[in-house]
Design a protein around this motif. Structure first.
Motif, short mmCIF file in Angstrom:
data_model
loop_
_atom_site.label_atom_id
_atom_site.label_comp_id
_atom_site.label_asym_id
_atom_site.label_seq_id
_atom_site.Cartn_x
_atom_site.Cartn_y
_atom_site.Cartn_z
N PRO A 1 -41.73 2.49 -19.17
CA PRO A 1 -40.40 3.01 -19.49
C PRO A 1 -39.47 1.87 -19.93
N ASN A 2 -38.57 2.18 -20.85
CA ASN A 2 -37.48 1.27 -21.16
C ASN A 2 -36.39 1.47 -20.10
N PHE A 3 -35.84 0.38 -19.58
CA PHE A 3 -34.87 0.57 -18.50
C PHE A 3 -33.86 -0.56 -18.45
N THR A 4 -32.77 -0.28 -17.76
CA THR A 4 -31.79 -1.31 -17.38
C THR A 4 -31.46 -1.11 -15.90
N LEU A 5 -31.09 -2.20 -15.24
CA LEU A 5 -30.65 -2.16 -13.84
C LEU A 5 -29.23 -2.70 -13.77
N SER A 6 -28.36 -1.98 -13.11
CA SER A 6 -26.98 -2.47 -12.94
C SER A 6 -26.55 -2.29 -11.49
N CYS A 7 -25.71 -3.20 -11.04
CA CYS A 7 -25.18 -3.14 -9.68
C CYS A 7 -23.94 -4.01 -9.62
N LYS A 8 -22.95 -3.60 -8.85
CA LYS A 8 -21.69 -4.33 -8.80
C LYS A 8 -21.72 -5.50 -7.81
N TRP A 9 -22.61 -5.49 -6.85
CA TRP A 9 -22.57 -6.52 -5.81
C TRP A 9 -23.80 -7.43 -5.81
N LEU A 10 -24.74 -7.21 -6.74
CA LEU A 10 -25.87 -8.12 -6.92
C LEU A 10 -25.62 -9.00 -8.14
N THR A 11 -26.02 -10.26 -8.06
CA THR A 11 -25.82 -11.17 -9.18
C THR A 11 -26.81 -10.84 -10.29
N GLU B 1 -30.47 8.74 -15.63
CA GLU B 1 -29.84 7.70 -14.81
C GLU B 1 -29.91 8.12 -13.36
N ILE B 2 -30.41 7.24 -12.51
CA ILE B 2 -30.49 7.56 -11.09
C ILE B 2 -29.77 6.48 -10.29
N GLN B 3 -28.95 6.92 -9.33
CA GLN B 3 -28.16 6.01 -8.49
C GLN B 3 -28.81 5.93 -7.12
N LEU B 4 -29.10 4.71 -6.69
CA LEU B 4 -29.84 4.49 -5.44
C LEU B 4 -28.95 3.76 -4.44
N CYS B 5 -28.58 4.46 -3.38
CA CYS B 5 -27.75 3.89 -2.32
C CYS B 5 -28.66 3.34 -1.23
N LEU B 6 -28.59 2.04 -0.98
CA LEU B 6 -29.48 1.41 -0.01
C LEU B 6 -29.03 1.70 1.42
N GLU B 7 -30.00 1.76 2.31
CA GLU B 7 -29.69 1.93 3.73
C GLU B 7 -29.47 0.55 4.35
N LEU B 8 -28.24 0.29 4.78
CA LEU B 8 -27.90 -1.02 5.32
C LEU B 8 -28.12 -1.06 6.83
N ASN C 1 -15.56 -8.05 5.40
CA ASN C 1 -15.47 -6.73 6.04
C ASN C 1 -16.86 -6.31 6.50
N THR C 2 -16.87 -5.33 7.40
CA THR C 2 -18.12 -4.70 7.84
C THR C 2 -18.22 -3.34 7.17
N VAL C 3 -19.34 -3.08 6.52
CA VAL C 3 -19.49 -1.82 5.78
C VAL C 3 -20.76 -1.11 6.21
N SER C 4 -20.75 0.21 5.99
CA SER C 4 -21.94 1.02 6.25
C SER C 4 -22.68 1.35 4.96
N PHE C 5 -21.96 1.27 3.83
CA PHE C 5 -22.55 1.60 2.52
C PHE C 5 -22.04 0.62 1.47
N LEU C 6 -22.89 0.32 0.51
CA LEU C 6 -22.51 -0.48 -0.64
C LEU C 6 -22.74 0.34 -1.90
N PRO C 7 -21.99 0.07 -2.99
CA PRO C 7 -22.19 0.82 -4.23
C PRO C 7 -23.65 0.80 -4.66
N PRO C 8 -24.11 1.85 -5.32
CA PRO C 8 -25.55 2.00 -5.60
C PRO C 8 -26.07 1.04 -6.66
N ILE C 9 -27.36 0.84 -6.63
CA ILE C 9 -28.08 0.22 -7.75
C ILE C 9 -28.37 1.35 -8.74
#
Length: 450
Positions: free
Chosen positions: A89-99, A35-42, A65-73
């Protein structure tokens, strides 16, 4: 599995382990994958808002709000036996702020990347795409609005027409079962975003160097305290000494930024981290006490062994301590005495009389309700003070004498004794004016004003 595939998988997993930290990449020991967590550069000053579409929508359900970071994909993957030669590869993608719709589009893009790199390891191209191109691919720009449906999960369909980079309409994108959306509610999503943003900001702060303007030494942010309101930074060693002195002196309202004229105040959490549990308890107690002291409807139990704060009764002079049940008068702090006047010492009575003289009509009425008739006492004290300021005592009988006019040879109206107004010396009855001719006495001062 072919030897070539096995070697490629081992090499790829080893490379991921060496590049990413334990918090970013967690390898699966049961099967090849992880599992790898990817924090995007905003972009700078990235604005995000959350709007609830529930029937019971209220202001509490909306967030901006204004943020510098969002939870990772989060990319969860498993490498099958035929990877990378024949099978993706078999995979899943999860994220809390993407639909789920947006995540489905990303899943489709990862499939396309596999097709473009068929026969080669693909985890790194996936990571690079997700980390560097997600915002552009989904056409996400500031301000970014997240719609949340009535069941608490992010809506699959947006209220406005939106397209991804490839021109595919988000509304028409199919839902992919590999796209996982795990947000329970608006408050949970808001809390997650704020907590993650704060944690990442602290991580960045801790790794930077800052100059302390007290000791003039550069320290890592992990050794410093940051006043967020003013952005000033000081090292913990200097602030600890400064705060400890203030708390020991009882100056609990002075725990502010050391920068001259800066109004920023340290948070209780910052104070506790710097001075420790024991001194923080004193700080907390003094801060509470000073706050209570400013409240007009709070009195302290007068018993020295108690001192519990007590809420004053409305329209009553009686207070009953909730801790020791002592009933006392809020004015004189003695045992409650009903309609009887408060007892005071002679010294206190003089002070009350002076307070009565300075009070307005309403103030005079309130004082007399508590302490009885003060008008006569105040007038007597006023008369005594006037006599002391405007008269001198007869050196013989001590009666107060007032001089209105005339020379400095005085005669007491009571005992008929002659005396000098200037030095209060008793003068002879035969020749009282000789005193003013004597060079050793009040020579030539018979008509001098004092």
């Amino acid at each position: 599995m072919s030897t070539q595939d096995q070697e490629a998988q081992v090499d790829e997993l080893l490379a991921l382990t060496s590049i990413y930290s334990d918090t970013e990449f967690k390898r699966n020991n049961a099967a090849p994958g992880g599992e790898i967590q990817l924090c995007l550069e905003l972009p700078a000053d990235f604005e995000i808002s959350i709007k609830s579409n529930s029937a019971t929508n209220s202001s509490a359900d909306n967030f901006e709000n204004t943020v510098s970071f969002l939870p990772p994909i989060v990319l969860n993957f498993e490498l099958p036996p035929g990877y990378p030669s024949t099978t993706p590869p078999n995979f899943t993608l999860s994220c809390k702020w993407l639909t789920p719709t947006q995540l489905s589009l990303l899943c489709q893009r990862l499939d396309d990347l596999w097709e473009e790199n068929s026969g080669c390891v693909v985890i790194f191209p996936w990571i690079q795409f997700l980390k560097e191109e997600t915002l552009d691919y989904l056409n996400i720009k500031s301000p970014y609005e997240i719609d949340v449906s009535s069941n608490g999960l992010q809506s699959w369909m947006q209220t406005t027409e939106k397209t991804c980079e490839d021109g595919v309409s988000l509304e028409k994108a199919p839902y992919d079962k590999r796209a996982i959306q795990d947000v329970q509610s608006v408050p949970a999503l808001v809390r997650c975003i704020l907590d993650f943003n704060e944690a990442q900001q602290k991580k960045v702060f801790d790794s930077k160097l800052f100059l302390c303007n007290i000791c003039f030494m550069e320290k890592l942010g992990s050794e410093c305290t940051h006043f967020k309101a003013c952005e000033h930074v000081y090292c913990n060693y200097c602030l600890k000494d400064y705060f400890e002195i203030q708390i020991k002196d009882g100056q609990v309202h002075a725990l502010n930024c050391p920068e001259p004229k800066c109004p920023s105040v340290a948070t209780p959490a910052q104070v506790k981290d710097l001075v420790g549990e024991q001194l923080f308890s004193r700080y907390d107690r003094l801060l509470l006490q000073s706050s209570l002291d400013l409240m007009a409807d709070i009195a302290y139990c007068p018993r020295l062994t108690c001192q519990t704060p007590v809420l004053k009764e409305q329209k009553s002079a009686m207070c009953i301590c909730s801790a020791c049940q002592y009933a006392f008068c809020i004015y004189c702090k003695r045992a409650f005495h009903g309609i009887s006047y408060c007892r005071v010492t002679p010294a206190q009575l003089i002070e009350l009389a002076r307070e009565y003289l300075d009070a307005d009509k309403k103030g005079k009425i309130e004082l007399e309700k508590r302490y009885g008739p003060l008008k006569k006492i105040a007038e007597d004290i006023q008369n005594k003070e006037w006599i002391q300021e405007n008269s001198k005592p007869c050196p013989s009988c001590k009666a107060p004498i007032e001089k209105i006019e005339g020379c400095n040879k005085m005669t007491c109206s009571g005992c008929k004794q002659n005396f000098c107004w200037l030095c209060l010396k008793v003068l002879s009855q035969e020749n009282p004016y000789q005193h003013f001719d004597d060079p050793t006495e009040c020579f030539n001062r018979l008509h001098v004003r004092n």
